[in-house]
Write a protein that holds these residues in place. Structure first.
Motif, PDB file in Angstrom:
ATOM      1  N   GLN A 103      -5.684   5.667   2.621  1.00 59.18           N
ATOM      2  CA  GLN A 103      -5.070   4.455   3.163  1.00 59.18           C
ATOM      3  C   GLN A 103      -3.541   4.598   3.200  1.00 59.18           C
ATOM      4  OE1 GLN A 103      -6.421   1.743   4.525  1.00 59.18           O
ATOM      5  NE2 GLN A 103      -8.496   2.520   4.243  1.00 59.18           N
ATOM      6  N   GLU A 104      -2.991   5.139   2.075  1.00 53.60           N
ATOM      7  CA  GLU A 104      -1.534   5.334   1.971  1.00 53.60           C
ATOM      8  C   GLU A 104      -1.060   6.288   3.063  1.00 53.60           C
ATOM      9  OE1 GLU A 104       2.374   5.008   0.780  1.00 53.60           O
ATOM     10  OE2 GLU A 104       0.665   3.692   0.358  1.00 53.60           O
ATOM     11  N   GLU A 145      -9.666   7.199  -1.531  1.00 56.80           N
ATOM     12  CA  GLU A 145      -9.585   6.162  -0.495  1.00 56.80           C
ATOM     13  C   GLU A 145      -8.179   5.559  -0.458  1.00 56.80           C
ATOM     14  OE1 GLU A 145     -10.501   3.744   2.641  1.00 56.80           O
ATOM     15  OE2 GLU A 145     -11.588   5.503   1.943  1.00 56.80           O
ATOM     16  N   ILE A 146      -7.651   5.305  -1.692  1.00 55.17           N
ATOM     17  CA  ILE A 146      -6.291   4.756  -1.789  1.00 55.17           C
ATOM     18  C   ILE A 146      -5.304   5.729  -1.135  1.00 55.17           C
ATOM     19  CG2 ILE A 146      -4.416   4.203  -3.408  1.00 55.17           C
ATOM     20  CD1 ILE A 146      -6.601   2.959  -5.234  1.00 55.17           C
ATOM     21  N   GLN A 147      -5.435   7.013  -1.464  1.00 58.18           N
ATOM     22  CA  GLN A 147      -4.545   8.037  -0.901  1.00 58.18           C
ATOM     23  C   GLN A 147      -4.677   8.086   0.625  1.00 58.18           C
ATOM     24  OE1 GLN A 147      -5.664  11.589  -3.039  1.00 58.18           O
ATOM     25  NE2 GLN A 147      -4.012  11.343  -4.565  1.00 58.18           N
ATOM     26  N   GLU A 152     -14.397   6.499  -9.462  1.00 55.31           N
ATOM     27  CA  GLU A 152     -12.931   6.396  -9.611  1.00 55.31           C
ATOM     28  C   GLU A 152     -12.235   7.393  -8.703  1.00 55.31           C
ATOM     29  OE1 GLU A 152      -9.211   5.182 -10.775  1.00 55.31           O
ATOM     30  OE2 GLU A 152     -11.127   4.154 -10.985  1.00 55.31           O
ATOM     31  N   ARG A 188     -12.440   6.240  -5.281  1.00 59.64           N
ATOM     32  CA  ARG A 188     -11.535   5.110  -5.093  1.00 59.64           C
ATOM     33  C   ARG A 188     -10.088   5.626  -4.917  1.00 59.64           C
ATOM     34  NH1 ARG A 188      -8.474   1.533  -7.569  1.00 59.64           N
ATOM     35  NH2 ARG A 188      -8.485   2.610  -9.572  1.00 59.64           N
ATOM     36  N   GLN A 189      -9.719   6.582  -5.769  1.00 56.34           N
ATOM     37  CA  GLN A 189      -8.380   7.185  -5.692  1.00 56.34           C
ATOM     38  C   GLN A 189      -8.159   7.853  -4.326  1.00 56.34           C
ATOM     39  OE1 GLN A 189      -5.735   7.214  -7.783  1.00 56.34           O
ATOM     40  NE2 GLN A 189      -6.786   5.846  -9.237  1.00 56.34           N
TER      41      GLN A 189
END
Length: 161
Positions: free
Chosen positions: A31-32, A27-29, A21, A24-25
Motif C-alpha cells: 500500500q505504501e 500488504e502495508i508495504q 502478521e 499484513r506487513q
C-alpha cells in the motif's frame, strides 16, 4: 501425547499468527509503495503542467514580441511612405514655382520687347515728322528764294524799260 498435540497446536497457531502478521506487513508495504508511486506520478504531472505553462507563456511572449516588431516595422514603413510623399509634394511645389517663375520671366521679356518695338516705332514716327518738317522748311525756303528771284527779275525788267 495430548500435551504433545497441544504443543503442536500452539506452535501451529504461532506460525499462523506470524504468517498473518507477515502478510499484513507485506500488504502495508505494498500500500505504501502504491501511495509513493501515486505521489511521484502526481509530482511528475505537476512538473509537466508547470513546464507546459512555462512554454505557453514563453510562446505568448515571443508572439507578443513578434507582434510588436511587426507593428514597429509597419510604422517605420508608413513613416517612410509619408516622408516620400512629402518629398514628392515638395518637389512638385518647387517645380510649379520654377515654372511659374519661368512664365513670369517670359511674359516680362515679351513685355519688354513689346515696349522696345513701340519705342522704336515712336522714334520712327518722330523721325518721319522731323523729316517732313525739314522738307517743308526746305520747300518754304526754296519758294521764298524763287519768289525773291522773280521779284528781282521783275524789278530789273522794270528798270530796263
Amino acid at each position: 501425547r495430548q500435551q504433545e498435540a497441544q504443543k503442536q497446536e500452539v506452535i501451529r497457531q504461532q506460525q499462523e499468527a506470524q504468517k498473518q502478521e507477515l502478510l499484513r506487513q507485506q500488504e502495508i508495504q505494498r500500500q505504501e509503495m502504491i501511495r509513493q508511486q501515486q505521489l511521484e506520478a502526481q509530482k511528475q504531472e505537476r512538473l509537466r503542467l508547470e513546464e507546459e505553462q512555462k512554454q505557453e507563456l514563453l510562446r505568448q511572449q515571443m508572439q507578443e514580441e513578434a507582434r510588436k516588431q511587426e507593428l514597429a516595422r509597419q510604422q517605420q514603413e508608413s513613416k517612410k511612405k509619408q516622408e516620400l510623399l512629402l518629398r514628392q509634394q515638395e518637389e512638385q511645389r518647387q517645380l510649379e514655382y520654377r515654372k511659374q517663375l519661368e512664365l513670369q520671366k517670359e511674359q516680362e521679356l515679351k513685355k519688354q520687347q513689346q515696349l522696345e518695338i513701340q519705342k522704336q516705332q515712336q522714334q520712327q514716327l518722330e523721325l518721319q515728322k522731323q523729316m517732313q518738317l525739314e522738307q517743308l522748311e526746305a520747300q518754304r525756303i526754296k519758294d521764298e528764294l524763287i519768289r525773291h528771284e522773280q521779284e528781282k527779275r521783275k524789278i530789273q525788267q522794270q528798270q530796263q524799260q
